[in-house]
Design a protein around this motif. Structure first.
Motif, PDB file in Angstrom:
ATOM      1  N   VAL A 107     -13.515  41.842 -50.459  1.00  0.00           N
ATOM      2  CA  VAL A 107     -13.894  42.216 -51.826  1.00  0.00           C
ATOM      3  C   VAL A 107     -14.660  43.535 -51.809  1.00  0.00           C
ATOM      4  N   SER A 108     -15.627  43.633 -50.922  1.00  0.00           N
ATOM      5  CA  SER A 108     -16.447  44.840 -50.831  1.00  0.00           C
ATOM      6  C   SER A 108     -15.606  46.062 -50.456  1.00  0.00           C
ATOM      7  N   ALA A 109     -14.735  45.884 -49.474  1.00  0.00           N
ATOM      8  CA  ALA A 109     -13.884  46.999 -49.036  1.00  0.00           C
ATOM      9  C   ALA A 109     -12.933  47.442 -50.147  1.00  0.00           C
ATOM     10  N   TYR A 110     -12.321  46.486 -50.845  1.00  0.00           N
ATOM     11  CA  TYR A 110     -11.400  46.818 -51.925  1.00  0.00           C
ATOM     12  C   TYR A 110     -12.133  47.525 -53.063  1.00  0.00           C
ATOM     13  N   GLN A 111     -13.337  47.034 -53.373  1.00  0.00           N
ATOM     14  CA  GLN A 111     -14.132  47.628 -54.444  1.00  0.00           C
ATOM     15  C   GLN A 111     -14.482  49.079 -54.118  1.00  0.00           C
ATOM     16  N   LYS A 112     -14.913  49.329 -52.893  1.00  0.00           N
ATOM     17  CA  LYS A 112     -15.288  50.691 -52.496  1.00  0.00           C
ATOM     18  C   LYS A 112     -14.079  51.620 -52.457  1.00  0.00           C
ATOM     19  N   LYS A 113     -12.987  51.139 -51.882  1.00  0.00           N
ATOM     20  CA  LYS A 113     -11.788  51.963 -51.722  1.00  0.00           C
ATOM     21  C   LYS A 113     -11.182  52.353 -53.076  1.00  0.00           C
ATOM     22  N   ASN A 114     -11.229  51.425 -54.026  1.00  0.00           N
ATOM     23  CA  ASN A 114     -10.582  51.644 -55.316  1.00  0.00           C
ATOM     24  C   ASN A 114     -11.562  51.899 -56.463  1.00  0.00           C
ATOM     25  N   ASN A 115     -12.854  51.972 -56.133  1.00  0.00           N
ATOM     26  CA  ASN A 115     -13.887  52.248 -57.122  1.00  0.00           C
ATOM     27  C   ASN A 115     -13.794  51.302 -58.325  1.00  0.00           C
ATOM     28  N   ILE A 116     -13.683  50.008 -58.041  1.00  0.00           N
ATOM     29  CA  ILE A 116     -13.528  48.990 -59.085  1.00  0.00           C
ATOM     30  C   ILE A 116     -14.887  48.687 -59.725  1.00  0.00           C
ATOM     31  N   VAL A 117     -14.900  48.650 -61.041  1.00  0.00           N
ATOM     32  CA  VAL A 117     -16.100  48.292 -61.793  1.00  0.00           C
ATOM     33  C   VAL A 117     -15.712  47.177 -62.759  1.00  0.00           C
ATOM     34  N   ALA A 118     -16.531  46.142 -62.828  1.00  0.00           N
ATOM     35  CA  ALA A 118     -16.253  45.032 -63.734  1.00  0.00           C
ATOM     36  C   ALA A 118     -16.348  45.508 -65.188  1.00  0.00           C
ATOM     37  N   PRO A 119     -15.428  45.072 -66.026  1.00  0.00           N
ATOM     38  CA  PRO A 119     -15.441  45.483 -67.438  1.00  0.00           C
ATOM     39  C   PRO A 119     -16.691  45.000 -68.182  1.00  0.00           C
ATOM     40  N   ASP A 120     -17.073  45.732 -69.206  1.00  0.00           N
ATOM     41  CA  ASP A 120     -18.271  45.430 -69.987  1.00  0.00           C
ATOM     42  C   ASP A 120     -18.204  44.090 -70.714  1.00  0.00           C
ATOM     43  N   GLU A 121     -16.989  43.635 -71.045  1.00  0.00           N
ATOM     44  CA  GLU A 121     -16.896  42.389 -71.818  1.00  0.00           C
ATOM     45  C   GLU A 121     -17.247  41.141 -70.998  1.00  0.00           C
ATOM     46  N   LEU A 122     -17.357  41.301 -69.679  1.00  0.00           N
ATOM     47  CA  LEU A 122     -17.738  40.173 -68.829  1.00  0.00           C
ATOM     48  C   LEU A 122     -19.253  40.054 -68.732  1.00  0.00           C
ATOM     49  N   ASN A 123     -19.724  38.821 -68.607  1.00  0.00           N
ATOM     50  CA  ASN A 123     -21.134  38.594 -68.325  1.00  0.00           C
ATOM     51  C   ASN A 123     -21.414  39.030 -66.895  1.00  0.00           C
ATOM     52  N   LYS A 124     -22.638  39.438 -66.630  1.00  0.00           N
ATOM     53  CA  LYS A 124     -22.994  39.901 -65.282  1.00  0.00           C
ATOM     54  C   LYS A 124     -22.680  38.850 -64.218  1.00  0.00           C
ATOM     55  N   TYR A 125     -22.924  37.581 -64.528  1.00  0.00           N
ATOM     56  CA  TYR A 125     -22.666  36.529 -63.540  1.00  0.00           C
ATOM     57  C   TYR A 125     -21.176  36.349 -63.229  1.00  0.00           C
ATOM     58  N   GLN A 126     -20.296  36.950 -64.026  1.00  0.00           N
ATOM     59  CA  GLN A 126     -18.850  36.854 -63.786  1.00  0.00           C
ATOM     60  C   GLN A 126     -18.308  38.005 -62.937  1.00  0.00           C
ATOM     61  N   ASN A 128     -18.657  39.013 -59.780  1.00  0.00           N
ATOM     62  CA  ASN A 128     -18.101  38.680 -58.459  1.00  0.00           C
ATOM     63  C   ASN A 128     -16.771  37.935 -58.586  1.00  0.00           C
ATOM     64  N   ALA A 129     -16.646  37.089 -59.595  1.00  0.00           N
ATOM     65  CA  ALA A 129     -15.379  36.385 -59.823  1.00  0.00           C
ATOM     66  C   ALA A 129     -14.281  37.385 -60.200  1.00  0.00           C
ATOM     67  N   TYR A 130     -14.638  38.387 -61.003  1.00  0.00           N
ATOM     68  CA  TYR A 130     -13.677  39.429 -61.382  1.00  0.00           C
ATOM     69  C   TYR A 130     -13.209  40.214 -60.155  1.00  0.00           C
ATOM     70  N   LEU A 131     -14.163  40.663 -59.341  1.00  0.00           N
ATOM     71  CA  LEU A 131     -13.809  41.438 -58.144  1.00  0.00           C
ATOM     72  C   LEU A 131     -12.973  40.602 -57.187  1.00  0.00           C
ATOM     73  N   THR A 132     -13.255  39.309 -57.094  1.00  0.00           N
ATOM     74  CA  THR A 132     -12.483  38.407 -56.242  1.00  0.00           C
ATOM     75  C   THR A 132     -11.060  38.283 -56.758  1.00  0.00           C
ATOM     76  N   ALA A 133     -10.895  38.156 -58.070  1.00  0.00           N
ATOM     77  CA  ALA A 133      -9.549  38.031 -58.674  1.00  0.00           C
ATOM     78  C   ALA A 133      -8.727  39.289 -58.409  1.00  0.00           C
ATOM     79  N   VAL A 134      -9.322  40.443 -58.649  1.00  0.00           N
ATOM     80  CA  VAL A 134      -8.606  41.712 -58.480  1.00  0.00           C
ATOM     81  C   VAL A 134      -8.247  41.936 -56.996  1.00  0.00           C
ATOM     82  N   THR A 135      -9.176  41.638 -56.119  1.00  0.00           N
ATOM     83  CA  THR A 135      -8.915  41.797 -54.671  1.00  0.00           C
ATOM     84  C   THR A 135      -7.815  40.839 -54.231  1.00  0.00           C
TER      85      THR A 135
END
Length: 139
Positions: A107-126, A128-135
């Motif tokens: 998850v961390s590697a994919y996020q860094k490589k692709n500069n993924i940011v969770a959308p604003d409509e998600l709650n902060k607690y969601q 990690n679940a978003y990044l996991t889904a995308v990865t």
């Protein structure tokens, strides 16, 4: 479009985000009413059965094809609690067509490589679940 549910297991709760993978490889967050399901009592068979039923209903109601669960460490300082492993087993045994375990390192590697940011409509607690889904959807 493929419907992917990202799951982070924390304490006695499964936290969800659902994304739809578009044909161009991008993602759209699907609005959901249920963002968390709690395992009330991990020592109660009825509670565990209720949790699994809620998971199966959530998967069916949201037409989830793939579930991606963020893995937890089995030992060490950041190891997951016992309840999280019970919840993971129930999700793996759910009615989902496919269940993937995604490591925090992936998850961390994919996020860094692709500069993924969770959308604003998600709650902060969601997030990690978003990044996991995308990865997981791109594995």
């Amino acid at each position: 479009m493929t419907t992917v549910c990202g799951v982070e297991l924390k304490g006695h709760e499964a936290i969800f985000t659902i994304v739809e993978k578009k044909d161009d490889g991008g993602f759209v967050v699907k609005p959901i009413d249920t963002k968390k399901i709690a395992l009330k009592d991990s020592e109660s068979r009825e509670s565990i059965k209720e949790f699994k039923e809620q998971i199966n209903n959530f998967i069916a109601d949201n037409n989830v094809e793939t579930v991606c669960i963020k893995k937890r460490s089995k030992k060490g300082e950041f190891s997951g609690g016992a309840d999280t492993f019970i919840m993971e087993a129930m999700i793996q045994d759910s009615d989902a067509k496919d269940v993937k375990l995604v490591s925090p390192q992936a998850v961390s590697a994919y996020q860094k490589k692709n500069n993924i940011v969770a959308p604003d409509e998600l709650n902060k607690y969601q997030h990690n679940a978003y990044l996991t889904a995308v990865t997981g959807a791109n594995k």
